[in-house]
Scaffold this active site. Structure first.
Site, PDB file in Angstrom:
ATOM      1  N   TYR A 179      10.325 -47.559 -17.721  1.00  0.00           N
ATOM      2  CA  TYR A 179      10.810 -46.717 -18.824  1.00  0.00           C
ATOM      3  C   TYR A 179       9.902 -45.520 -19.094  1.00  0.00           C
ATOM      4  O   TYR A 179       9.737 -45.095 -20.226  1.00  0.00           O
ATOM      5  CB  TYR A 179      11.004 -47.557 -20.091  1.00  0.00           C
ATOM      6  N   GLU A 231      17.707 -61.011 -15.553  1.00  0.00           N
ATOM      7  CA  GLU A 231      17.595 -59.589 -15.225  1.00  0.00           C
ATOM      8  C   GLU A 231      16.232 -59.006 -15.595  1.00  0.00           C
ATOM      9  O   GLU A 231      16.125 -58.174 -16.500  1.00  0.00           O
ATOM     10  CB  GLU A 231      18.688 -58.805 -15.951  1.00  0.00           C
ATOM     11  N   PRO A 232      15.164 -59.386 -14.903  1.00  0.00           N
ATOM     12  CA  PRO A 232      13.865 -58.758 -15.200  1.00  0.00           C
ATOM     13  C   PRO A 232      13.822 -57.333 -14.667  1.00  0.00           C
ATOM     14  O   PRO A 232      14.192 -57.066 -13.526  1.00  0.00           O
ATOM     15  CB  PRO A 232      12.877 -59.658 -14.446  1.00  0.00           C
ATOM     16  N   GLY A 233      13.405 -56.423 -15.503  1.00  0.00           N
ATOM     17  CA  GLY A 233      13.206 -55.036 -15.084  1.00  0.00           C
ATOM     18  C   GLY A 233      11.756 -54.675 -15.324  1.00  0.00           C
ATOM     19  O   GLY A 233      10.939 -54.603 -14.409  1.00  0.00           O
ATOM     20  N   ARG A 234      11.423 -54.482 -16.603  1.00  0.00           N
ATOM     21  CA  ARG A 234      10.048 -54.179 -16.995  1.00  0.00           C
ATOM     22  C   ARG A 234       9.065 -55.217 -16.421  1.00  0.00           C
ATOM     23  O   ARG A 234       7.993 -54.872 -15.920  1.00  0.00           O
ATOM     24  CB  ARG A 234       9.988 -54.183 -18.526  1.00  0.00           C
ATOM     25  N   CYS A 291       4.907 -28.785 -26.292  1.00  0.00           N
ATOM     26  CA  CYS A 291       4.829 -28.104 -27.582  1.00  0.00           C
ATOM     27  C   CYS A 291       5.430 -28.981 -28.688  1.00  0.00           C
ATOM     28  O   CYS A 291       6.436 -28.629 -29.313  1.00  0.00           O
ATOM     29  CB  CYS A 291       5.542 -26.759 -27.494  1.00  0.00           C
ATOM     30  N   GLU A 292       4.826 -30.125 -28.910  1.00  0.00           N
ATOM     31  CA  GLU A 292       5.225 -31.086 -29.941  1.00  0.00           C
ATOM     32  C   GLU A 292       3.984 -31.793 -30.466  1.00  0.00           C
ATOM     33  O   GLU A 292       3.166 -32.269 -29.673  1.00  0.00           O
ATOM     34  CB  GLU A 292       6.184 -32.149 -29.381  1.00  0.00           C
TER      35      GLU A 292
END
Length: 438
Positions: free
Chosen positions: A390, A290-293, A361-362
């Site tokens: 992601y 299951e490759p995603g990235r 605003c962080e």
């Protein structure tokens, strides 16, 4: 900044798939996510051709959570990959994109009744069972609908791969799956084998994400196939399919040393074939990963406009861009590292290191901590490469920022895949206070 496959510098400007980024900015605005379509196609071929055996069928299953919309689902499906889903929303998107139900694997540690019903009604090919509770839910609904389903059971072999603790998924205390060391797992397998409604086909495993050492995957294959042999002996099951998950690491910055996928996949197949022979697993006819990235990350680039530069009394100066943690939460969430460049001044001499910060605003809204750049100016275009996974898929409307536009590019052409959210889009699900009594 290390260029990706279809990037070039022409007249001091970054081009992606033969398109100057300034042209993309003029046409689509910023922030903008740019996906290299040819790169994704080539990467899919690498996995399909590399993970191939004469002894069993192989499935390349795209991990949709890495990045999903209609466009990418259609593109990945067209390459011959299967796809997975972990929610009703992902299932709905895949089906809307034209992905056949039988090519979808349905994961999730807490599948809801409505999601399970949707999956049965749409003919989803494989359910990945995560726990006793998950099994009982799926079996009960299968019976009530008078429908059958092929199922795999997710197993944790206890491998603690060297990656961020938030993306280790195979420890014995994981929220996912059943431990290979737990007697309850044996009991559950026996129940699954006896089920009149669920066709037990085998096991699934996923040891984590962004893993940069091949040995963990080889260890996983051996442990899982040995476990399959044990389960066949103890429960009488016949393991027909084994899904070894994904997690293959990618390059983000100079600290990362990903392995060569083409060479790795050939070695991986040899390890799996040898283990199947060693453990006498004569019924295995399908092995999946299951490759995603690993399929998409290299091929996504974020393009921003510089809105300001700030020199502080202490620390590196800031370059402020018009996006931030609302479109890429990974640096704040995982302390992820990225590279950056001024795309309109690629060959200019580096003046110093900057912190690339967004407009949220962080204090933690910082995308890159140590980007060597020329002296940054208002109006410059800043790119962060290798943001294909992601990032956009985890984006939000924090501070009421609209999500960026997203385009695919290939051979000098660009294709809008997601339009930029407008202010009106931000209100589309809101109700007025004056309607509170309606």
């Amino acid at each position: 900044m290390k260029l990706t496959q279809h990037m070039q510098v022409v007249n001091n400007e970054l081009n992606i798939a033969d398109i100057p980024v300034s042209r993309l900015k003029e046409e689509y605005g910023t922030p903008l996510y740019i996906y290299d379509q040819k790169g994704i196609k080539d990467q899919a071929k690498t996995f399909i051709n590399g993970f191939h055996s004469k002894k069993f069928t192989t499935h390349i299953i795209y991990a949709s959570k890495a990045f999903l919309n209609l466009y990418i689902a259609q593109l990945i499906n067209e390459q011959g990959c299967y796809l997975d889903a972990v929610s009703g929303g992902e299932i709905y998107t895949l089906l809307a994109a034209g992905v056949p139900g039988e090519k979808i694997y349905f994961h999730g540690n807490n599948k809801t009744e409505s999601e399970i019903i949707l999956a049965f009604e749409q003919g989803i090919g494989t359910f990945v069972i995560d726990s006793q509770t998950d099994f009982y839910k799926v079996e009960k609904i299968a019976k009530s609908l008078n429908k059958e389903a092929k199922v795999l059971l997710r197993i944790n072999p206890g491998i603690e791969a060297s990656t961020h603790k938030y993306i280790q998924t195979s420890r014995d205390d994981s929220k996912f799956g059943m431990s290979s060391h737990d007697e309850d797992t044996v009991t559950l397998v026996k129940e699954m084998v006896k089920s009149d409604w669920l066709d037990f086909a085998g096991f699934h495993c996923h040891i984590g994400s962004q893993i940069l050492e091949e040995r963990f995957f080889f260890e996983e294959a051996d442990l899982m196939l040995g476990f399959c042999r044990q389960m066949e002996e103890e429960t009488g099951c016949q393991v027909r399919e084994i899904n070894l998950g994904g997690g293959f690491g990618v390059y983000y910055s100079q600290a990362d040393r990903p392995f060569d996928y083409e060479k790795f996949l050939q070695s991986y197949i040899q390890v799996i074939e040898a283990a199947i022979d060693q453990y006498g697993l004569e019924h295995v006819d399908t092995v999946s990963i299951e490759p995603g990235r690993a399929l998409i990350n290299d091929f996504g680039t974020a393009l921003y406009s510089v809105g300001g530069v700030k020199h502080t009394l202490a620390g590196k100066p800031f370059v402020f861009v018009d996006g931030g943690m609302s479109d890429n939460i990974r640096p704040a969430l995982y302390q992820a590292k990225y590279e950056a460049a001024l795309a309109n001044r690629m060959n200019d001499e580096v003046e110093g290191e900057y912190r690339v910060a967004g407009k949220l605003c962080e204090t933690g809204d910082q995308l890159v901590q140590d980007a060597p750049l020329p002296e940054a100016r208002i109006g410059d275009l800043l790119v962060i490469p290798r943001v294909g996974a992601y990032t956009y898929t985890m984006s939000s409307n924090y501070n009421r920022l609209g999500r960026p536009a997203l385009v695919f590019v290939e051979d000098g052409q660009s294709y809008l895949a997601v339009k930029r959210e407008s202010y009106q889009d931000l209100l589309r699900n809101d109700y007025n206070y004056k309607n509170k009594e309606d």
